[in-house]
Design a protein around this motif. Sequence first.
Motif, mmCIF file in Angstrom:
data_model
loop_
_atom_site.group_PDB
_atom_site.id
_atom_site.type_symbol
_atom_site.label_atom_id
_atom_site.label_comp_id
_atom_site.label_asym_id
_atom_site.label_seq_id
_atom_site.Cartn_x
_atom_site.Cartn_y
_atom_site.Cartn_z
ATOM 1 N N CYS A 1 58.385 -66.358 -3.176
ATOM 2 C CA CYS A 1 57.965 -67.047 -2.412
ATOM 3 C C CYS A 1 58.285 -68.336 -2.120
ATOM 4 O O CYS A 1 57.700 -68.985 -3.060
ATOM 5 C CB CYS A 1 57.066 -66.610 -1.412
ATOM 6 N N ASP A 2 58.294 -69.168 -1.014
ATOM 7 C CA ASP A 2 58.534 -70.812 -1.052
ATOM 8 C C ASP A 2 58.391 -70.784 0.037
ATOM 9 O O ASP A 2 59.194 -70.974 1.434
ATOM 10 C CB ASP A 2 60.252 -71.004 -1.353
ATOM 11 N N LYS B 1 58.156 -74.296 3.044
ATOM 12 C CA LYS B 1 58.329 -75.226 3.118
ATOM 13 C C LYS B 1 57.728 -75.739 4.478
ATOM 14 O O LYS B 1 57.975 -75.260 5.484
ATOM 15 C CB LYS B 1 59.661 -76.032 3.293
ATOM 16 N N PHE C 1 49.670 -69.817 -3.845
ATOM 17 C CA PHE C 1 50.912 -70.536 -4.297
ATOM 18 C C PHE C 1 50.550 -72.070 -5.407
ATOM 19 O O PHE C 1 49.770 -72.465 -5.045
ATOM 20 C CB PHE C 1 51.438 -71.052 -2.508
ATOM 21 N N HIS D 1 55.149 -78.699 0.297
ATOM 22 C CA HIS D 1 56.448 -77.738 -0.247
ATOM 23 C C HIS D 1 55.163 -76.989 -1.099
ATOM 24 O O HIS D 1 54.694 -76.976 -2.185
ATOM 25 C CB HIS D 1 56.973 -78.123 -1.220
ATOM 26 N N TYR D 2 55.233 -75.517 -1.453
ATOM 27 C CA TYR D 2 54.542 -74.614 -2.188
ATOM 28 C C TYR D 2 55.880 -73.751 -2.185
ATOM 29 O O TYR D 2 56.328 -72.700 -2.230
ATOM 30 C CB TYR D 2 53.564 -73.847 -0.930
ATOM 31 N N THR D 3 55.428 -72.983 -3.631
ATOM 32 C CA THR D 3 56.446 -71.928 -4.088
ATOM 33 C C THR D 3 55.177 -71.149 -5.419
ATOM 34 O O THR D 3 54.005 -71.330 -5.424
ATOM 35 C CB THR D 3 57.665 -72.792 -4.859
ATOM 36 N N THR D 4 55.915 -69.355 -5.784
ATOM 37 C CA THR D 4 55.270 -68.454 -6.243
ATOM 38 C C THR D 4 55.932 -69.221 -7.832
ATOM 39 O O THR D 4 56.829 -69.509 -7.314
ATOM 40 C CB THR D 4 55.534 -67.146 -5.930
ATOM 41 N N PHE E 1 59.956 -68.652 -9.497
ATOM 42 C CA PHE E 1 60.081 -68.043 -7.860
ATOM 43 C C PHE E 1 62.166 -68.200 -8.848
ATOM 44 O O PHE E 1 63.091 -67.539 -7.871
ATOM 45 C CB PHE E 1 60.308 -69.581 -6.898
ATOM 46 N N GLU E 2 62.869 -68.893 -9.262
ATOM 47 C CA GLU E 2 63.752 -69.963 -9.243
ATOM 48 C C GLU E 2 64.800 -68.203 -10.011
ATOM 49 O O GLU E 2 65.477 -68.361 -10.210
ATOM 50 C CB GLU E 2 64.186 -70.768 -10.457
ATOM 51 N N LYS F 1 63.985 -62.990 -3.161
ATOM 52 C CA LYS F 1 63.329 -64.305 -2.583
ATOM 53 C C LYS F 1 63.014 -64.720 -0.846
ATOM 54 O O LYS F 1 63.998 -64.064 -0.180
ATOM 55 C CB LYS F 1 64.392 -65.540 -2.726
ATOM 56 N N TYR G 1 62.243 -67.371 1.638
ATOM 57 C CA TYR G 1 62.319 -68.442 2.142
ATOM 58 C C TYR G 1 61.358 -69.231 3.404
ATOM 59 O O TYR G 1 61.995 -67.715 4.173
ATOM 60 C CB TYR G 1 63.415 -69.237 2.270
#
Length: 325
Positions: free
Chosen positions: A273-274, A276, A289, A296-299, A302-303, A308, A310
């Motif tokens: 999960c990403d 913004k 996160f 901006h936060y992400t798990t 993620f990439e 995914k 967003y």
Amino acid sequence: MRSDRLIPGLVLVSIGVIFLLNNYGLIDFHWGNLFRLWPVFLVVGGVNLLLSNTRAAWATAVKVIVLAAGIAFVLFASTGDRHRSNLPFLTYRSDDNGDDYDDNDQDGDITVNDRKAQSDVYQQLYYPDIKRAKLNIEGGATTYILDSTTDSLFRATTHETFSKYDLTWDRQDSLTTLNFSMRNHNRNFKWNSDYDNEARISLNPIPVWDINLKSGAAETKFDLTPFKIRSLNISGGATSTKVKLASNLPVTEVSVATGASEVEISVPKNAACDIKVSSGLSSNDFDSFTKVSSDHYTTPGFEQAANKIYIHLKGGVSDFNVKRY
């Protein structure tokens, strides 16, 4: 106390105090003001954003003064006849016979006591060649609940005290578009907390769905775990939103844009999960996160993930919470 939490905390405390004082009859606050004047909170959020990198005491004082002035303006500003509301979602409707509701108290306003509650069912059949479906929902002052499946493409059971809905649909190739919208006859009503509109929606789990909800003020409870959601867009003035997602597609995009809101989104622990955030004034709670930047936060990982989610959050005065279940 963290300075970025001070103003959102004061906003929530102030709104809570207003609710309590109004409920106990100590003040007479007309809630239509909150929705008509919600851009005041955008001004408060803009000042907070401009001074976000200034840690001086004078900057904090300016934020508090602007907030206090904004709340006072919403509380005491004159908007004409404050017993009336020009909100687009407070609409006039007729009964099943086409007859207008009577103004029983002869005061020139049609109130909840002058109308009859009504239940209706709206339904669209499912056809096996439907691969993609888009659902557009429009209408406020309503609780929207979506938490069940149906063999039809779409089914909604509504409880209406004002303004019926219309359901239309259109097919182009494999895409079917459904429009579920509240009628608007541009009549004025008193703002009354006794309004009780509800729409309980069921969808077919086979197609890939795009869902768009536009509302002036609404409560949204969406459990979307049984469905393949390609995109979810929610926009409104003052909202309470709870959404539960699954990671059933390679990409799921979620956008929530509100004026004053409480937003809770649940995502699976095994989902990438990403997040913004674009907000002048918000309280953010994104547990588990990784913070990439201030907005901006992400798990982790993620990439490299196959599926995914967003999430883009935008609000004036907001409480954003994204949690993993």
